[in-house]
Motif scaffolding. Structure first.
Motif, PDB file in Angstrom:
ATOM      1  N   ARG B 202       0.863  -1.178   0.000  1.00  0.00           N
ATOM      2  CA  ARG B 202       0.000   0.000   0.000  1.00  0.00           C
ATOM      3  C   ARG B 202       0.899   1.227   0.000  1.00  0.00           C
ATOM      4  O   ARG B 202       1.956   1.216   0.633  1.00  0.00           O
ATOM      5  N   PRO B 203       0.480   2.302  -0.669  1.00  0.00           N
ATOM      6  CA  PRO B 203       1.323   3.506  -0.677  1.00  0.00           C
ATOM      7  C   PRO B 203       1.359   4.173   0.693  1.00  0.00           C
ATOM      8  O   PRO B 203       0.457   3.960   1.518  1.00  0.00           O
ATOM      9  N   ARG B 211      -9.507  14.999   6.400  1.00  0.00           N
ATOM     10  CA  ARG B 211      -9.141  13.866   5.544  1.00  0.00           C
ATOM     11  C   ARG B 211      -8.697  12.654   6.361  1.00  0.00           C
ATOM     12  O   ARG B 211      -8.524  11.561   5.808  1.00  0.00           O
ATOM     13  N   ALA B 213     -10.397  11.007   8.081  1.00  0.00           N
ATOM     14  CA  ALA B 213     -11.483  10.013   8.026  1.00  0.00           C
ATOM     15  C   ALA B 213     -11.175   8.905   7.028  1.00  0.00           C
ATOM     16  O   ALA B 213     -11.746   7.827   7.096  1.00  0.00           O
ATOM     17  N   LEU B 214     -10.281   9.173   6.089  1.00  0.00           N
ATOM     18  CA  LEU B 214      -9.905   8.167   5.093  1.00  0.00           C
ATOM     19  C   LEU B 214      -8.892   7.199   5.695  1.00  0.00           C
ATOM     20  O   LEU B 214      -7.818   7.615   6.140  1.00  0.00           O
ATOM     21  N   HIS B 216      -7.067   4.969   4.155  1.00  0.00           N
ATOM     22  CA  HIS B 216      -5.878   4.763   3.315  1.00  0.00           C
ATOM     23  C   HIS B 216      -5.633   5.997   2.454  1.00  0.00           C
ATOM     24  O   HIS B 216      -5.405   5.896   1.254  1.00  0.00           O
ATOM     25  N   ILE B 218      -4.483   8.820   0.241  1.00  0.00           N
ATOM     26  CA  ILE B 218      -3.329   9.141  -0.583  1.00  0.00           C
ATOM     27  C   ILE B 218      -2.961  10.579  -0.281  1.00  0.00           C
ATOM     28  O   ILE B 218      -3.837  11.458  -0.238  1.00  0.00           O
ATOM     29  N   ALA B 220      -2.414  14.334  -0.331  1.00  0.00           N
ATOM     30  CA  ALA B 220      -2.980  15.336  -1.236  1.00  0.00           C
ATOM     31  C   ALA B 220      -2.214  16.654  -1.043  1.00  0.00           C
ATOM     32  O   ALA B 220      -1.547  16.853  -0.021  1.00  0.00           O
ATOM     33  N   PRO B 313     -13.214  -2.468   9.106  1.00  0.00           N
ATOM     34  CA  PRO B 313     -12.141  -3.255   9.707  1.00  0.00           C
ATOM     35  C   PRO B 313     -11.330  -2.447  10.716  1.00  0.00           C
ATOM     36  O   PRO B 313     -11.266  -1.227  10.629  1.00  0.00           O
TER      37      PRO B 313
END
Lengths: 403, 388
Positions: B202-203, B211, B213-214, B216, B218, B220, B313
């Motif tokens: 995964r990057p 953000r 809340a994400l 994974h 990426i 920005a 998860p």
């Protein structure tokens, strides 16, 4: 279901990457292609096509989704919770640093994804796709993203003629718009910088990973995103492995060093490939380089509108005739928007390929000689097909590099 | 991975084939190919597989351009390949039929493959349409049999963990008022690669403010503001073994958002609860998720319903890690997969730390016969001393 507003294109520090008009064109052209194949709908499951049509860049490539595209040109997304961190309303939120152009969004559990998409299809097809009616629906079975079970569920839930249709949007994406070409050119310029930085680290006594680190730093400093294909760096006999990941091997005099670096913006990948030689350079190494350089130039001359993709490979292979046994792969392939593990798009510069080149297509042109002396000698750039002369997007030197 | 370990894995799969009256098991996941052959496929988009006949030696089938690499790396003696311009699936079918000949006789060859695995549907359909082949579903027992234990790759896991930790430390140092997420990521990339990290599954993830809340995110081009939470994660990988780490920090220059400190406390306790669950015998992924979520949802009524409904998860079980296939399965409610000694577990809880931000943690443990062993992560407190 929630209905969200369309928003501006994804922004970066320099402003919007793509305009609303660009996305409208993509949706319109995609639906035109769907109609051309006499389909009533297309069920999209590839991340590339989700991003291409909507601008949404899913952060988790393991989270499944189904995007339905019907003739009203309005994409409707059904996705696992991992793809929708703020719930069902938020792909249009500015929080993700971009806004997706999606008419409707529905969060579905893993089990319910096919059922949710089926419900939308039946509704949007106006009764076709239900019992007694026969719609034609395309699905994308050629990419990761659609599992065998989910496809079987869809076919069970929607009574229709299901047609393998991965090729529709992949073909649409082959021709780049001016906005896409601008992003590719920007990525190519950063790939050049990464190559230059990596080459500067090639010297006898250095480790492969030390040299690669310079390239990684250059990419990261320029804001390049994660690549669809990893950076390659193999020295001496490891260069002969064709796809060598950098290791702790120490560079030694006389090594050939194969390097590939890829820069990415808005998921548009641009790669550059070179072999660098560490003195003393053997006569056979110079011969192989001269041959590969001639193959590159011969192929480049063929990259005009109307020429077949196969003819480009043929020209390149003819120039490498003395090394015919050491040509491991095609001369090149189309590049553009992609996610791991695919760097390439499906059109190959490969002998026998009848597809014709068109203005706006971008290829990684990368003829090589692999395995002679146990080394790979390669020269690769991104090339844009134009109405006139092909345009090499990389400014990095194509002369023999000796470090 | 070792050839001795590979032989054991191959024997387990061969036994499964005998038990299920299967002639050939075809393993096409990149992680399985490495585990069963020693070949680390880089072009994972090429049609590549390890074929394990019920009564013959295993074979490696790959693309011509990577065949030399396969011969160099693999302990399997038979390396077959296909070339551009050939029908790759047809060549694969030929190889399967040839491999099965000693046992299949005149009937269709029963070939087991993961139907919901790595291979695209179109390839599976092509294979199913080949004369003389009958596809059967390879169940999770085959996938489990191909798992390389943490013990076999202890040293590479430690290298991966060191690279993760170096990246997180660099990221923490780079967080400041006005920094772009991409600049923080660049600092992490440099430190990660300098520590020897390989291509991650995964990057590197950087998310600031809302953000976070994400899970994974990426990186920005968003500027971090003073007082905001910034979530960092590195999926540190060495020779395809991953030991991820992550943490959330607050950019200095303003007061931390209300709830940030409490969120950090909740995360630490949730992590401790997860580790404690790993000490139990016969624990399943569901149990670990339940233990962690009990802490998280007990601290936030609004999260309780959401956690149940969305089954998000709280971590992953990681084998050999490749892009697009970074882990084996998720730690979530309802996930019945057992956790066994030799597994590598990523615990990655999240908790809302403020009205517009989340705190995220990420630590990696190896499960051993004597209990969980910390590999990567920089928890805010000594987990061994914390009780749920």
């Amino acid at each position: 279901m929630t209905r969200g507003p369309a928003g501006p294109g994804r922004h970066d520090a320099d402003g919007a990457m793509f305009s609303e008009a660009e996305f409208a064109r993509r949706r319109h052209d995609a639906v035109s292609a769907v109609r051309e194949y006499q389909l009533d709908a297309l069920v999209i499951s590839s991340h590339e096509h989700l991003t291409y049509l909507t601008g949404y860049e899913p952060p988790d490539l393991t989270a499944p989704f189904l995007l339905t595209l019907t003739r009203d040109e309005q994409p409707r997304l059904h996705a696992a919770p991992e793809l929708l961190p703020w719930g069902s309303a938020d792909l249009t939120s500015p929080l993700g640093a971009w806004r997706a152009r999606i008419a409707e969004v529905e969060e579905s559990g893993r089990v319910g994804l096919a059922a949710a998409a089926a419900r939308t299809l039946r509704r949007e097809l106006g009764g076709r796709g239900g019992a007694g009616a026969r719609a034609r629906i395309g699905f994308e079975g050629g990419w990761h993203g659609l599992s065998w079970s989910r496809q079987a569920q869809l076919q069970q839930l929607v009574e229709a003629t299901w047609v393998e249709a991965t090729h529709i949007l992949t073909a649409e994406r082959l021709r780049k718009s001016d906005e896409e070409i601008a992003v590719m050119a920007r990525a190519a310029a950063v790939a050049d910088r990464a190559m230059e930085a990596t080459v500067s680290g090639i010297t006898a006594g250095a480790r492969e990973k030390d040299a690669a680190l310079r390239g990684y730093d250059a990419l990261a400093a320029a804001g390049s995103e994660y690549p669809s294909f990893p950076a390659l760096l193999g020295t001496g006999p490891r260069s002969g492995l064709y796809h060598p990941l950098p290791t702790e091997r120490v560079i030694t005099p006389g090594d050939a060093v194969e390097i590939e670096m890829t820069a990415v913006f808005a998921r548009y990948n641009s790669n550059i490939v070179r072999t660098v030689f560490v003195p003393p350079v053997a006569r056979e190494q110079r011969q192989a380089w001269d041959c590969v350089r001639a193959a590159f130039d011969a192929a480049l001359r063929q990259m005009r509108p109307g020429q077949t993709a196969g003819a480009v490979d043929d020209a390149s292979r003819a120039a490498r005739a003395p090394y015919a046994r050491h040509i491991p792969s095609r001369t090149g392939y189309s590049v553009g928007l992609s996610y791991p593990p695919f760097l390439m798009q499906p059109l190959s510069l490969l002998t026998g390929e009848p597809a014709r080149l068109e203005p706006g297509m971008v290829f990684s042109l990368e003829p090589s000689v692999a395995g002679a002396r146990g080394e790979t000698v390669i020269l690769g750039c991104n090339v844009l097909v134009t109405e006139n002369e092909p345009r090499v997007l990389n400014a990095f030197t194509r002369e023999m590099l000796i470090r | 991975v070792s050839s001795a370990g590979g032989s054991r894995r191959e024997a387990r799969i061969r036994q499964w084939a005998q038990d299920h009256d299967v002639d050939v098991v075809m393993c096409a996941e990149p992680a399985e190919i490495l585990a069963l052959s020693g070949f680390d496929p880089v072009g994972t988009f090429y049609l590549t597989a390890v074929l394990i006949p019920r009564a013959d030696a295993a074979q490696l089938f790959t693309f011509r351009a990577e065949a030399d690499m396969a011969r160099h790396q693999s302990w399997l003696r038979d390396v077959l390949f296909w070339s551009h311009g050939e029908n790759a699936v047809g060549r694969l079918a030929d190889a399967i039929r040839a491999a099965a000949r000693p046992v299949a006789g005149g009937r269709a060859v029963r070939v087991a493959v993961a139907l919901d695995g790595w291979l695209p549907v179109s390839k599976l359909r092509e294979l199913a349409a080949c004369d003389g082949l009958e596809l059967v579903a390879a169940d999770h027992e085959v996938q489990d049999a191909a798992v390389v234990s943490a013990g076999e790759r202890r040293e590479v896991l430690r290298r991966a963990a060191a690279a993760s930790n170096a990246a997180i430390a660099a990221g923490c140092s780079a967080v400041r008022d006005g920094a772009l997420e991409t600049e923080i990521a660049a600092a992490m990339v440099g430190a990660y690669r300098a520590a020897g990290g390989d291509e991650p599954g995964r990057p590197i993830s950087v998310a600031s403010g809302p953000r976070t809340a994400l899970a994974h995110a990426i990186p920005a081009p968003r500027r971090v503001m003073a007082g905001e939470q910034v979530a960092l994660r590195c999926w540190g990988t060495f020779q395809r073994s991953a030991a991820p780490a992550g943490r959330t920090v607050v950019a200095l220059g303003a007061a931390a958002p209300a709830g940030a400190t409490r969120a950090g406390d909740v995360l630490d306790i949730a992590l401790a609860a997860g580790v404690e669950a790993l000490r139990s015998e016969c624990v399943a992924a569901h149990d670990v998720a339940q233990a962690m979520l009990a802490v998280i949802t007990g601290s936030s009524a609004s999260l309780a319903a959401a956690a149940q409904a969305r089954q998000l998860p709280v971590g992953e079980v990681v084998g050999l890690s490749y892009p697009r296939h970074p882990s084996r399965f998720a730690l979530r409610l309802g996930q019945p997969e057992p956790i066994r000694p030799g597994d590598v577990i990523v615990l990655a809880p999240a908790f809302p730390g403020a009205t517009d931000g989340w705190a995220r943690g990420c630590v990696t443990y190896a499960v051993t016969e004597t209990g969980p062993e910390a590999l990567a992560g920089l928890p805010g407190r000594d987990l061994a001393g914390a009780a749920p």
